[in-house]
Design a protein around this motif. Structure first.
Motif: not given
Length: 708
Positions: A251-252, A257, A262, A268-269, A272
């Motif tokens: 994830q960032s 995850t 994802a 959230n990625i 990444s």
């Protein structure tokens, strides 16, 4: 699949980290005994997933491993960010509250370049005719002032379906406090358009601030089909070669995850790829005993810097992506599309090995942000490139092996680099080619120093108090010179530095970052309500990690709060006091916030200034520490004498005979610069006046001689 993460790791410990770049796909495998095996293969740009499966087959065959040995595949990918950068995401519709149709256009009214009247903001990811309003209203306390009309929702949905949208975002006013209307719209969409990709803001980002919430929710919908197709393709390729282990995405925020999560929350990625290297630097710092390090990752297109302070990664609460390049928020605020999700606080500039060197209208050399990419690439790659790049400059200077890169995987034509540099840079500047190349090298370094300052001095941190951990295909080549310019004394080059992001994946934990808006003045804090809010977040996090197979003893929770002085528009994040929430919590929050405000902005308000608690944030990690302890990669002492070639170190030193070392030459002795350490995956340059040795963990340790 997610509930087998822990169960599978208990049976075996061979774990795979894969990081994809535009030129190379990097693979790192940690065996049960802690040894790490690395492999670099060419990326398959038409289908990035194919390079992973083909590369794994190669490394399995070379090391006597089998697909059944893999219990976990950890992956950093740029597929989501590329969809935004290239504007190739899904055709997305937006349903919002009447009067808020143009939030995506109005943005935050920020200009990344204050005096550039020609700058144009990037186009909204949802075109205006695909942004539809519904006449409903929820107030800031969650009360329903105008009920939602289901018939109006169906009419709006029919319009979007007629436009053949692939995804729909729903973002209504104040849904972070009452999401009843968003859930009603979601249910109507599911009934009328089964299979439609849907994102509602109360699930993606249940926090205040309309533009940030809308932008984040839209981005989730925009990339969701792209990420889903990629993960399906990757899963198929892995099954074809017999890998059935869980796939976890970086994830960032630096946590892993499960792929299924994802696919549902790709927001959230987005960042990444760059995050894994910072986690690797954090792990290295803990092992080597450094309290403060700056990670510096330079690849073929960009260079990235991040801060690790007192063992903890610095995280930002929001960042921007797009507008031509992914940018740390401080460097180019307002340039791209805002994402209000936790992310490692990176500053990124368009300077990499493939960055094109040109002469600007004023007759001065400039580096980037345009890049030659992986194809045709630098002139020395001999694939048709005609514009000199940073890599060509380093070939001319003698820093890079003039015959090949990556252990011979990429053949180089040094003569073509020199000819292109002479014609395009040296001749217009009326300089000898080596001086022109050295000048370009310094310009590239100054661009990257800007990123380091953005995460250090611009945040009230003195870079001289930090060590610099450099990695990536080009980071070790520039790191020592940059560190000396900044007054940094120690530079650390880890083993497998050129594939360090894939190694960093092996040191990451499964993480969930949860948040909710909670607005109260700390002086009138409702302690029972605050305690109940924390319990709800913690129960949600525990349930998610339990579903992944983690036991309570493997779950680690960290609480944070975002606060500001009443009337301020932006918040600062501070750690919540440990222990029970009680009457003393408010005073501890006030003190922590005042300290952070003074450190960040140089001042604090008086004791009577009201402080407002804005939101609660919970970081929940599932840790398997026994499987994340790599053994130090200590090379065997080199027996053959080092090679030698001439390298140019500026007008002060000129061309100098320079030993070309292997890491093994540094075992048990200290070398004086100049020197070049040449490895399979990267090249490290030690300028004159510096010393270099191997530390107890197999890292190349450079003393720049800077400072007292």
């Amino acid at each position: 699949m997610t509930n087998k993460i822990v169960e599978n790791q208990a049976m075996n410990s061979i774990r795979v980290g894969v990081d994809i770049g535009g030129t190379f796909t990097d693979i790192a495998i940690m065996r049960g005994d802690g040894r790490v095996i690395t492999k670099k293969v060419s990326s398959t740009v038409d289908d990035y997933a194919r390079a992973i499966s083909e590369g794994l087959e190669e490394v399995f065959a070379e090391n006597g491993l089998g697909a059944a040995d893999v219990v976990e595949l950890l992956h950093g990918t740029t597929v989501a960010s590329n969809a935004i950068l290239e504007l190739k995401g899904a055709r997305t519709g937006l349903i919002t509250t009447k009067g808020f149709r143009d939030v995506l256009e109005l943005r935050l009214l920020r200009m990344p370049r204050l005096y550039d009247l020609t700058w144009e903001k990037p186009p909204a990811l949802v075109e205006r005719y695909l942004r539809c309003e519904v006449d409903e209203r929820v107030n800031a306390r969650g009360g329903i002032e105008r009920p939602l009309d289901p018939a109006e929702v169906e009419a709006v949905l029919d319009r979007l379906l007629a436009e053949k949208v692939e995804a729909i975002s729903v973002c209504l006013l104040h849904s972070y406090v009452n999401d009843a209307h968003e859930r009603m719209i979601r249910d109507i969409i599911r009934r009328k358009a089964p299979g439609m990709v849907i994102s509602i803001s109360s699930e993606v980002l249940p926090e205040i601030k309309e533009y940030e919430r809308t932008s984040t929710t839209v981005i989730n919908s925009y990339v969701k089909p792209v990420v889903g197709r990629y993960l399906n393709s990757l899963g198929g390729d892995l099954r074809r070669i017999g890998v059935t282990a869980p796939v976890l995405l970086m994830q960032s925020n630096g946590g892993l995850t499960p792929a299924e999560v994802a696919a549902e929350m790709p927001v959230n990625i987005i960042e990444s790829g760059p995050a894994a290297g910072v986690i690797g630097a954090q792990s290295l710092a803990r092992r080597a005993g450094f309290d403060k390090v700056i990670s510096f990752d330079m690849g073929g297109t960009t260079a990235k810097a991040a801060l690790v302070e007192n063992g903890e990664v610095s995280r930002a609460e929001e960042y921007s992506v797009g507008g031509g390049i992914m940018i740390g928020s401080r460097l180019m605020s307002g340039a791209g599309y805002v994402l209000k999700v936790p992310a490692i606080d990176l500053a990124e500039v368009g300077a990499g090995g493939g960055s094109i060197i040109a002469i600007d209208a004023g007759g001065a050399p400039k580096v980037g942000p345009q890049s030659a990419g992986s194809f045709p690439g630098p002139v020395c790659y001999d694939l048709g490139g005609t514009e000199p790049t940073v890599t060509d400059a380093n070939v001319v200077l003698g820093y890079i092996n003039p015959r090949h890169l990556a252990g011979g995987a990429v053949k180089l034509d040094a003569a073509k680099s020199r000819a292109a540099f002479t014609e395009k840079v040296a001749a217009p500047l009326n300089l000898p080619v080596e001086q022109a190349a050295y000048g370009a090298h310094l310009v590239a370094a100054s661009n990257m120093i800007r990123a380091i300052k953005a995460v250090s001095s611009e945040r009230g941190r003195d870079p001289r108090d930090f060590a610099l951990v450099a990695f990536g295909g080009n980071g070790p080549l520039f790191a020592a010179g940059m560190a000396r310019s900044l007054g940094i004394r120690s530079v650390i080059i880890p083993p497998s530095a050129g594939v360090f992001s894939s190694v960093g994946l092996l040191h990451s934990d499964v993480e969930y970052h949860l948040s909710r808006t909670f607005r109260q003045i700390t002086g009138a804090l409702d302690v029972p309500e605050l305690a109940a809010a924390w319990r709800a977040l913690e129960e949600q996090a525990m349930a998610k990690l339990a579903a992944d197979g983690f036991t309570p003893g493997q779950i680690h929770l960290r609480r944070f709060a975002k606060l500001h002085y009443r009337g301020q528009a932006y918040e600062l994040s501070v750690s919540m006091p440990e222990g029970a929430i009680d009457e003393a919590t408010a005073a501890r929050l006030d003190a922590a916030f005042a300290d952070e405000h003074e450190r960040t902005y140089g001042h604090r308000a008086g004791p009577g200034e009201p402080v407002e608690l804005v939101s609660l944030n919970l970081f929940a990690a599932g840790r398997l520490d026994t499987l994340r302890n790599a053994k130090p990669a200590m090379p065997a002492p080199a027996t053959a004498p080092p090679a030698q070639r001439d390298a140019f170190f500026g007008p002060e030193h000129g061309w100098m005979p320079t030993p070309v070392l292997q890491r093994g030459h540094l075992a048990g002795r200290e070398w004086q610069g100049p020197a070049v350490v040449e490895e399979y995956d990267c090249t490290c340059v030690i300028p004159p006046g510096m010393t270099v040795r191997l530390d107890d963990h197999g890292n190349i340790a450079i003393n720049t001689g800077a400072g007292p």
